[in-house]
Design a protein around this motif. Structure first.
Motif, PDB file in Angstrom:
ATOM      1  N   GLU A   1       0.708  -1.297  -0.155  1.00 32.05           N
ATOM      2  CA  GLU A   1      -0.112  -0.041  -0.159  1.00 32.05           C
ATOM      3  C   GLU A   1       0.675   1.225  -0.137  1.00 32.05           C
ATOM      4  O   GLU A   1       0.554   2.206  -0.780  1.00 32.05           O
ATOM      5  CB  GLU A   1      -0.842   0.099   1.113  1.00 32.05           C
ATOM      6  CG  GLU A   1      -1.856  -1.149   1.192  1.00 32.05           C
ATOM      7  CD  GLU A   1      -3.045  -0.746   0.278  1.00 32.05           C
ATOM      8  OE1 GLU A   1      -2.907   0.361  -0.309  1.00 32.05           O
ATOM      9  OE2 GLU A   1      -4.120  -1.499   0.347  1.00 32.05           O
TER      10      GLU A   1
ATOM     11  N   ASN B   1       0.607  -3.838  -6.850  1.00 32.28           N
ATOM     12  CA  ASN B   1      -1.009  -3.779  -7.124  1.00 32.28           C
ATOM     13  C   ASN B   1      -1.242  -5.354  -7.503  1.00 32.28           C
ATOM     14  O   ASN B   1      -2.359  -5.950  -7.195  1.00 32.28           O
ATOM     15  CB  ASN B   1      -1.421  -2.886  -8.165  1.00 32.28           C
ATOM     16  CG  ASN B   1      -1.770  -1.339  -7.342  1.00 32.28           C
ATOM     17  OD1 ASN B   1      -2.481  -1.074  -6.618  1.00 32.28           O
ATOM     18  ND2 ASN B   1      -0.794  -0.479  -7.592  1.00 32.28           N
TER      19      ASN B   1
ATOM     20  N   LEU C   1      -1.446  -7.119  -4.018  1.00 32.45           N
ATOM     21  CA  LEU C   1      -2.724  -6.788  -3.241  1.00 32.45           C
ATOM     22  C   LEU C   1      -3.897  -7.531  -4.049  1.00 32.45           C
ATOM     23  O   LEU C   1      -4.682  -7.820  -3.186  1.00 32.45           O
ATOM     24  CB  LEU C   1      -2.895  -5.249  -3.380  1.00 32.45           C
ATOM     25  CG  LEU C   1      -1.751  -4.583  -2.442  1.00 32.45           C
ATOM     26  CD1 LEU C   1      -1.757  -2.883  -2.781  1.00 32.45           C
ATOM     27  CD2 LEU C   1      -2.072  -4.944  -0.883  1.00 32.45           C
TER      28      LEU C   1
ATOM     29  N   TYR D   1      -7.298  -2.939  -7.227  1.00 29.42           N
ATOM     30  CA  TYR D   1      -5.991  -3.116  -7.432  1.00 29.42           C
ATOM     31  C   TYR D   1      -5.719  -3.397  -9.064  1.00 29.42           C
ATOM     32  O   TYR D   1      -4.601  -2.899  -9.469  1.00 29.42           O
ATOM     33  CB  TYR D   1      -5.453  -4.154  -6.597  1.00 29.42           C
ATOM     34  CG  TYR D   1      -5.627  -3.929  -5.101  1.00 29.42           C
ATOM     35  CD1 TYR D   1      -4.936  -2.558  -4.568  1.00 29.42           C
ATOM     36  CD2 TYR D   1      -6.252  -4.754  -4.158  1.00 29.42           C
ATOM     37  CE1 TYR D   1      -5.318  -2.120  -3.232  1.00 29.42           C
ATOM     38  CE2 TYR D   1      -6.661  -4.264  -2.912  1.00 29.42           C
ATOM     39  CZ  TYR D   1      -6.065  -2.886  -2.301  1.00 29.42           C
ATOM     40  OH  TYR D   1      -6.121  -2.593  -1.056  1.00 29.42           O
TER      41      TYR D   1
END
Length: 951
Positions: free
Chosen positions: A410, A454, A457, A466
């Motif tokens: 993140e 991403n 994630l 994402y």
């Protein structure tokens, strides 16, 4: 004059700052420095000097004993001179004292003193304006104050302000013949050119920097040919730019000349050390470590006289250790470099310090110390005065990559997003396309880290947000220049800028291109032509700046940085059609599939292995002599790795957004191992685009013009580009048959044989919706923008370069380049191939049919006949090309023409919508055309030596 001493303080960004030291302004005191202002500032008079003048002379002599040696002592005497001159209302000497003190402040990076003196000088110039106006040397005083301001802003990293002041100096000499200038003015002119060049280099605008250095070198050779000292200094500075542009060999030739002069005549330790360091680095780039060590040894001999540059020695030694695989030793050398820089710098330069941190952070990351890398990157970012520019982006890339390795996904995404915002602003400030491409290439690690974060994630949460973010970064990395070109055209159509200004800018571009082609044709050093180009580019730059300032809405539209979203993209896709976008990183290949039936997101590691397979596959495809079994085996392997996992249920049509080496891959020739012997072209129509955002732009607007302009020149073994060592252009026996068949389906105009001239193309091109070229194309690997299409040799000017296309404004729905290697070029990350196909998109084409290798003349004629047959009945372009290929395959299943070399080289890029032709009579002649095509193909199959459209 001013002595420009090469000062290397950064291997990454800031390789060569100036120490611009001004000598005694009244006489050549101890020959320490050359003079720039001796005539202006000399207050000596004929005959007996006054007591005041003697006192001033004595103070100046003492001040210059300490100049650049003992900072505070020099200031003490300059302050005494200033006080005494104010008391006697001798404002000329006050100016001299303050400007001399500025030399001292610049040497020691004493920004506080420099800023204070500049404010005092501004106030004095205003207060004593009438006195200043009365001085014979008024212009020199004004320009020298501009120089001091430019030097100050340069040193604090405010490059826009620095360029503003140096440009004012250059403008003040506009129209003057440099040969008639006083030496003081000429010196200021050349120093300002050098400062402009160095500033552009630090901004990584290498083409602009190159232009300014070449202009300066030309001037020095013309006006002061005996000033070898200044000439060699500029050679060394030019070499730095050449290195950054990738021409290390030429850079070394200039550096060796400069080093030889420094060792034999100049004996300037700073110059010896910095030039030897550059040579050491360049030899490391060439993997010549023995030569690098030799120059490091030379550096070491002179470091005792040049201690400030000791940090360069350690930084280059760190690179040697890295090349030897000893990262621990590399880090130790970087620690020594940092300690040396801190020890020998009275006042730290923020950018130089940030660069040292950047280099050390790179070694830390390579050694797996990711947390330390993040910590050091943060320190470097805090050191920088501006969160903007190339060094900021490189630090953010290192930080983001390390955060990904720490699984702080993140935080990595947040950091990457901030950097991309800075990148969007930075891109607008780049005038030259090559510089902008280099900037995007250098930022690629940032995009890869953001996509990796991403992907991780998405894998963890299955949250589509994402995937959308990853797609955003993929799009931000692609086709920056093409998007700007198309958005610029769209902005023009809104009428936001006076047409006369846009016409003037186009005229300047055309004139620049014409002179550049003349320089290329002459193949010699023509200083006059280079000056013309330099002046025209400056006019163009000022015009663009003026348009940007006065028409902000136009600027906003032209450089609008938004990219398409998945939701918007889906509105343009039909059911059962998918778009697959690839990102080819250093560590992995990522791909996103988008369709109405869902989305997919995959990652494939070992990107180098995939790249080699794709290149091998392209090699197999581009020769009819390769074994079909090898082609089919690799087609199956690549299919399973990069395409099979992305196909959605009931997929019927595919759009490919390739990246990196995948631009070489015609996906239609891949094979599903579950259906052996059946190429994907037999199942899916396919189209390509450089980016999804570009594709949505090309979807916009309808072109109802279905008339065709076709060219089929005749060649008889001519060598059309006389300045190059080229093979002769062989005859194309089938190109006239090809275009005549096409003309039977569409209204328009055909130029064949000797009438197929470049002038006929230029005078007719904008009036047609379809352009077809059945000719030779030549790809120039060294200078991709000089790749070209050949027209009839009847005219002397018969070559259409890629560079020419940038200045055209076409209105073509479809351009077909029925020639060799028209889809390929110099492959640049994100931007794709720099070549003919891209040039036609620049010129305004909505879609393009082009080739990935040297195609066969006869099979091309057969394919094109079928292609236009299907286009004529209103089918989409991707379906038309698919049916042409599958028909060719069916016809030649039992002969050698089934090899993909003969049919799979053509690809469709851009808007795949139908031409919307309405030709009911086509149904009457269609069977006859099929018979003609079959006969032609059979004849092709009988030929034992087919002629390729190649030289």
């Amino acid at each position: 004059m001013i002595e420009i001493i090469l000062w290397n303080t950064s291997k990454q960004i800031k390789k060569a700052l100036y120490i611009l030291a001004l000598g005694n302004l009244r006489a050549f005191l101890m020959n320490r420095f050359a003079l720039i202002l001796v005539l202006l500032f000399s207050i000596s008079a004929a005959g007996q000097k006054s007591s005041y003048e003697k006192q001033i002379d004595g103070l100046f002599n003492k001040a210059y004993e300490h100049l650049d040696v003992t900072k505070d002592s020099a200031y003490y005497y300059f302050d005494k001179i200033e006080d005494l001159a104010v008391e006697n209302k001798d404002w000329k000497t006050v100016f001299e004292a303050l400007m001399s003190a500025n030399r001292n402040a610049g040497t020691f990076y004493d920004f506080g003193k420099l800023s204070h003196n500049l404010k005092v000088l501004d106030s004095l110039f205003l207060e004593h304006k009438s006195y200043l106006d009365s001085l014979p040397g008024k212009k020199m005083f004004e320009n020298y104050l501009l120089y001091d301001k430019g030097n100050y802003y340069y040193k604090i990293g405010s490059f826009d302000k620095a360029k503003y002041h140096f440009r004012k100096i250059l403008d003040s000499y506009k129209g003057q013949d440099p040969k008639t200038m006083l030496s003081e003015h000429f010196d200021l002119l050349t120093v300002s050119l050098s400062f402009m060049a160095k500033t552009y280099e630090l901004e990584e605008k290498f083409d602009l920097a190159y232009d300014y250095y070449i202009r300066n070198i030309d001037l020095i050779k013309q006006v002061t040919p005996n000033d070898q000292n200044t000439l060699f200094i500029n050679y060394a500075l030019l070499a730095e730019v050449l290195k950054r542009k990738g021409d290390v060999t030429t850079a070394n030739s200039y550096l060796r000349l400069t080093l030889k002069d420094a060792l034999e005549h100049n004996n300037n330790p700073n110059r010896i050390v910095t030039v030897a360091n550059n040579l050491a680095e360049n030899h490391l780039t060439l993997k010549q470590s023995d030569s690098a060590v030799f120059y490091l040894s030379l550096m070491k001999k002179h470091l005792d006289r040049s201690p400030y540059f000791e940090h360069l020695y350690y930084r280059t030694k760190a690179e040697v250790a890295e090349q030897e695989g000893n990262l621990k030793a590399a880090l130790a050398q970087m620690d020594a470099a940092l300690a040396s820089y801190l020890a020998h710098s009275e006042q730290l330069d923020p950018t130089s310090l940030a660069n040292i941190y950047l280099e050390k952070a790179r070694f830390l990351m390579a050694n797996g110390n990711f947390q330390k890398t993040v910590d050091l990157a943060n320190i470097a970012l805090d050191t920088l005065q501006s969160k903007f520019g190339p060094i900021y982006l490189k630090l953010m890339a290192l930080k983001t990559k390390s955060l990904v390795n720490l699984e702080e996904f993140e935080i990595a995404d947040t950091a990457a997003h901030s950097a991309v915002i800075s990148l969007d602003s930075l891109k607008q400030d780049y005038q030259y396309s090559t510089d902008k491409i280099n900037m995007v290439e250098n930022t690629y690690p940032l995009f890869e880290a953001a996509i990796a974060a991403n992907y991780a994630l998405f894998e963890k949460t299955n949250n589509s947000n994402y995937l959308e973010k990853a797609f955003f970064y993929m799009e931000k990395s692609k086709s920056v220049l093409l998007m700007e070109a198309i958005r610029s055209t769209n902005a023009n159509e809104f009428g936001l800028v006076q047409e006369s200004l846009l016409e003037k800018e186009r005229g300047l571009r055309t004139e620049i291109t014409a002179i550049e082609k003349e320089v290329k044709a002459l193949k010699n050093d023509d200083a006059l032509l280079r000056k013309q180009i330099f002046d025209l580019r400056n006019q163009q730059s000022k015009l663009i700046d003026s348009i940007t300032l006065n028409y902000p809405k136009y600027h906003q539209l032209r450089y609008e940085s938004g990219v398409t979203t998945i939701d918007y993209l889906l509105k343009g896709l039909i059911n059962d059609q998918i778009l697959i976008s690839y990102f080819f990183g250093d560590q992995a290949v990522y791909a996103v599939a988008i369709g109405h039936r869902g989305t997919k997101f995959i990652k494939r590691t070992k990107s180098n292995e995939i790249a080699e397979q794709v290149k091998d596959f392209h090699h197999l495809l581009s020769s009819p002599e390769t074994a079909l079994s090898d082609v089919n085996r690799l087609a199956g392997n690549i299919y399973q790795k990069v395409l099979a996992p992305l196909l959605l249920h009931r997929t019927k049509k595919i759009i490919i957004i390739p990246d990196g080496p995948m631009n070489l891959l015609p996906f239609e020739v891949l094979i599903n191992p579950g259906e052996p012997g059946k190429y994907l072209v037999e199942k899916y129509p396919m189209a390509y685009s450089n980016s999804a955002t570009l594709l949505t732009q090309l979807w916009n607007g309808e072109n109802e013009n279905e008339t065709i302009l076709a060219f089929a020149p005749t060649f008889k073994g001519e060598q059309v580009e006389h300045t190059e060592s080229r093979d002769k252009l062989l005859p194309l026996p089938h190109n006239t048959t090809e275009v005549r068949q096409i003309m039977a389906r569409f209204d328009g105009q055909l130029f064949e044989n000797e009438s197929a001239t470049l002038s006929n193309f230029k005078s007719n091109a904008t009036g047609y919706g379809i352009l077809h070229f059945a000719t030779h194309a030549i790809f120039n690997n060294e200078q991709p923008e000089y790749s070209y299409l050949a027209f009839s040799p009847k005219e002397k000017n018969n070559i259409l370069y890629v560079k020419d296309l940038y200045n055209l404004n076409l209105n073509a729905n479809l351009v077909t380049l029925s020639a060799c290697e028209t889809a390929i070029g110099d492959l640049k990350r994100g931007e794709g191939f720099i070549g003919l196909a891209r040039g036609f998109f620049y010129a305004g084409a909505k879609s393009l049919t082009s080739t990935l290798w040297k195609v066969n003349d006869a099979s091309t004629a057969a394919l094109m006949a079928d292609y236009y047959n299907v286009l004529a009945i209103g089918k989409t372009k991707d379906v038309a090309l698919q049916e042409a290929k599958t028909n060719f395959l069916r016809t030649n299943r039992d002969n050698n023409l089934k090899h993909p070399y003969y049919w799979s080289g053509f690809i469709l890029s851009g808007n795949y919508a139908p031409l919307q032709a309405d030709w009911p009579w086509v149904w009457l002649v269609f069977p006859l055309l099929i018979i003609v095509t079959v006969v032609l193909v059979v004849n092709v199959g009988k030929k034992t030596n087919p002629i390729d459209r190649e030289v």
